[in-house]
Design a protein around this motif. Structure first.
Motif, PDB file in Angstrom:
ATOM      1  N   SER A  88       0.863  -1.182   0.000  1.00  0.00           N
ATOM      2  CA  SER A  88       0.000   0.000   0.000  1.00  0.00           C
ATOM      3  C   SER A  88       0.898   1.229   0.000  1.00  0.00           C
ATOM      4  CB  SER A  88      -0.924   0.015   1.224  1.00  0.00           C
ATOM      5  OG  SER A  88      -0.165   0.134   2.407  1.00  0.00           O
ATOM      6  N   TYR A  89       0.360   2.311  -0.554  1.00  0.00           N
ATOM      7  CA  TYR A  89       1.155   3.533  -0.664  1.00  0.00           C
ATOM      8  C   TYR A  89       0.190   4.689  -0.847  1.00  0.00           C
ATOM      9  CZ  TYR A  89       4.464   6.893  -2.805  1.00  0.00           C
ATOM     10  OH  TYR A  89       5.222   7.988  -3.113  1.00  0.00           O
ATOM     11  N   ARG A  90       0.191   5.618   0.097  1.00  0.00           N
ATOM     12  CA  ARG A  90      -0.634   6.827   0.000  1.00  0.00           C
ATOM     13  C   ARG A  90       0.283   8.014   0.272  1.00  0.00           C
ATOM     14  NH1 ARG A  90      -6.756   7.987   1.481  1.00  0.00           N
ATOM     15  NH2 ARG A  90      -6.898   6.273   0.034  1.00  0.00           N
ATOM     16  N   CYS A  91       0.244   8.983  -0.627  1.00  0.00           N
ATOM     17  CA  CYS A  91       1.224  10.062  -0.637  1.00  0.00           C
ATOM     18  C   CYS A  91       0.527  11.425  -0.654  1.00  0.00           C
ATOM     19  CB  CYS A  91       2.078   9.897  -1.889  1.00  0.00           C
ATOM     20  SG  CYS A  91       3.486  10.980  -1.970  1.00  0.00           S
ATOM     21  N   THR A  92       1.123  12.393   0.027  1.00  0.00           N
ATOM     22  CA  THR A  92       0.592  13.754   0.051  1.00  0.00           C
ATOM     23  C   THR A  92       1.715  14.741  -0.224  1.00  0.00           C
ATOM     24  OG1 THR A  92      -1.138  13.193   1.635  1.00  0.00           O
ATOM     25  CG2 THR A  92      -0.542  15.513   1.492  1.00  0.00           C
ATOM     26  N   ILE A  93       1.407  15.744  -1.028  1.00  0.00           N
ATOM     27  CA  ILE A  93       2.301  16.885  -1.225  1.00  0.00           C
ATOM     28  C   ILE A  93       1.492  18.130  -0.878  1.00  0.00           C
ATOM     29  CG2 ILE A  93       1.849  16.920  -3.711  1.00  0.00           C
ATOM     30  CD1 ILE A  93       4.740  18.054  -4.053  1.00  0.00           C
ATOM     31  N   GLN A  94       2.103  19.001  -0.071  1.00  0.00           N
ATOM     32  CA  GLN A  94       1.379  20.161   0.433  1.00  0.00           C
ATOM     33  C   GLN A  94       2.288  21.384   0.437  1.00  0.00           C
ATOM     34  OE1 GLN A  94       0.233  19.938   4.580  1.00  0.00           O
ATOM     35  NE2 GLN A  94      -1.492  21.316   4.236  1.00  0.00           N
ATOM     36  N   ALA A  95       1.699  22.522   0.086  1.00  0.00           N
ATOM     37  CA  ALA A  95       2.414  23.806   0.099  1.00  0.00           C
ATOM     38  C   ALA A  95       1.767  24.725   1.129  1.00  0.00           C
ATOM     39  CB  ALA A  95       2.361  24.454  -1.279  1.00  0.00           C
ATOM     40  N   MET A  96       2.611  25.415   1.907  1.00  0.00           N
ATOM     41  CA  MET A  96       2.137  26.361   2.915  1.00  0.00           C
ATOM     42  C   MET A  96       2.950  27.642   2.813  1.00  0.00           C
ATOM     43  SD  MET A  96       1.649  23.733   6.090  1.00  0.00           S
ATOM     44  CE  MET A  96       2.959  22.631   5.599  1.00  0.00           C
ATOM     45  N   PRO A  97       2.331  28.780   3.093  1.00  0.00           N
ATOM     46  CA  PRO A  97       3.077  30.034   3.019  1.00  0.00           C
ATOM     47  C   PRO A  97       4.020  30.201   4.208  1.00  0.00           C
ATOM     48  CG  PRO A  97       0.846  30.450   3.781  1.00  0.00           C
ATOM     49  CD  PRO A  97       0.921  28.990   3.435  1.00  0.00           C
ATOM     50  N   VAL A  98       5.180  30.769   3.934  1.00  0.00           N
ATOM     51  CA  VAL A  98       6.077  31.235   4.987  1.00  0.00           C
ATOM     52  C   VAL A  98       5.807  32.735   5.074  1.00  0.00           C
ATOM     53  CG1 VAL A  98       8.462  31.472   5.779  1.00  0.00           C
ATOM     54  CG2 VAL A  98       7.769  29.437   4.459  1.00  0.00           C
ATOM     55  N   THR A  99       4.977  33.128   6.007  1.00  0.00           N
ATOM     56  CA  THR A  99       4.449  34.490   6.015  1.00  0.00           C
ATOM     57  C   THR A  99       5.516  35.554   6.250  1.00  0.00           C
ATOM     58  OG1 THR A  99       3.849  34.265   8.347  1.00  0.00           O
ATOM     59  CG2 THR A  99       2.149  33.741   6.709  1.00  0.00           C
ATOM     60  N   ALA A 100       6.589  35.220   6.931  1.00  0.00           N
ATOM     61  CA  ALA A 100       7.633  36.215   7.214  1.00  0.00           C
ATOM     62  C   ALA A 100       8.439  36.586   5.976  1.00  0.00           C
ATOM     63  CB  ALA A 100       8.575  35.697   8.300  1.00  0.00           C
ATOM     64  N   SER A 101       8.480  35.682   4.986  1.00  0.00           N
ATOM     65  CA  SER A 101       9.358  35.912   3.838  1.00  0.00           C
ATOM     66  C   SER A 101       8.643  35.930   2.489  1.00  0.00           C
ATOM     67  CB  SER A 101      10.431  34.823   3.799  1.00  0.00           C
ATOM     68  OG  SER A 101       9.828  33.561   3.549  1.00  0.00           O
ATOM     69  N   GLY A 102       7.405  35.463   2.437  1.00  0.00           N
ATOM     70  CA  GLY A 102       6.722  35.347   1.149  1.00  0.00           C
ATOM     71  C   GLY A 102       7.131  34.111   0.374  1.00  0.00           C
ATOM     72  N   LYS A 103       7.944  33.259   0.985  1.00  0.00           N
ATOM     73  CA  LYS A 103       8.351  32.003   0.352  1.00  0.00           C
ATOM     74  C   LYS A 103       7.320  30.924   0.679  1.00  0.00           C
ATOM     75  CE  LYS A 103      13.203  33.266   0.617  1.00  0.00           C
ATOM     76  NZ  LYS A 103      14.543  32.904   1.085  1.00  0.00           N
ATOM     77  N   SER A 104       7.586  29.700   0.261  1.00  0.00           N
ATOM     78  CA  SER A 104       6.660  28.593   0.489  1.00  0.00           C
ATOM     79  C   SER A 104       7.382  27.419   1.126  1.00  0.00           C
ATOM     80  CB  SER A 104       6.045  28.131  -0.832  1.00  0.00           C
ATOM     81  OG  SER A 104       5.344  29.186  -1.441  1.00  0.00           O
ATOM     82  N   PHE A 105       6.740  26.814   2.098  1.00  0.00           N
ATOM     83  CA  PHE A 105       7.204  25.571   2.701  1.00  0.00           C
ATOM     84  C   PHE A 105       6.433  24.449   2.016  1.00  0.00           C
ATOM     85  CE2 PHE A 105       6.547  22.141   5.796  1.00  0.00           C
ATOM     86  CZ  PHE A 105       7.873  21.800   6.063  1.00  0.00           C
TER      87      PHE A 105
END
Length: 144
Positions: A88-105
């Motif tokens: 079995s294999y279940r995968c997630t990819i997620q993007a979140m804002p880094v609010t201090a820099s405008g970059k993305s985690f």
């Protein structure tokens, strides 16, 4: 077993999510994926659609979209068939804002079940060969 990789990408989260959200778009930014096709010509944003990936070595994987959450900027999928020895294999990819820099985690992880003797090698393959490589490719794609 869980495999995991993460990074900070120097791009706004909306731009990162746009690239991740395209379930048929991996070949544009993942260096290990040479082709992708949504089976039956379906909509890449439809939960339940299946993409057929051709890997750089010619192997194929089929993955089903399980969840696509625009508010959480999260995409979850599972193997239908793959060249990997997993049950079995279940995968997630997620993007979140880094609010201090405008970059993305961005984090990419999978929970999978495999024989104990194979787990360490599969963990390295997924965490480093698939996720870290893909995240580096995504960062390069978005910087260009």
């Amino acid at each position: 077993m869980r495999s995991y990789a993460s990074t900070v990408i120097d791009a706004p989260v909306e731009k990162v999510w746009e690239a991740i959200r395209d379930f048929d778009g991996l070949p544009a930014w993942h260096p290990a994926i040479s082709a992708s096709e949504i089976e039956d010509g379906g909509d890449a944003a439809r939960v339940g659609c299946v993409r057929r990936l051709t890997l750089g070595d010619g192997a194929e994987a089929r993955e089903r979209l399980v969840a696509l959450d625009d508010s959480a900027r999260s995409c979850t999928y599972e193997f239908v068939t793959s060249p990997f020895n997993v049950r079995s294999y279940r995968c997630t990819i997620q993007a979140m804002p880094v609010t201090a820099s405008g970059k993305s985690f961005v984090q990419w992880f999978a929970d999978f079940d495999a024989d104990a003797a194979d787990e360490a090698e599969l963990d390295r393959t997924f965490a480093q060969g698939v996720y870290a490589t893909g995240l580096n490719g995504l960062a390069d794609h978005l910087s260009g």
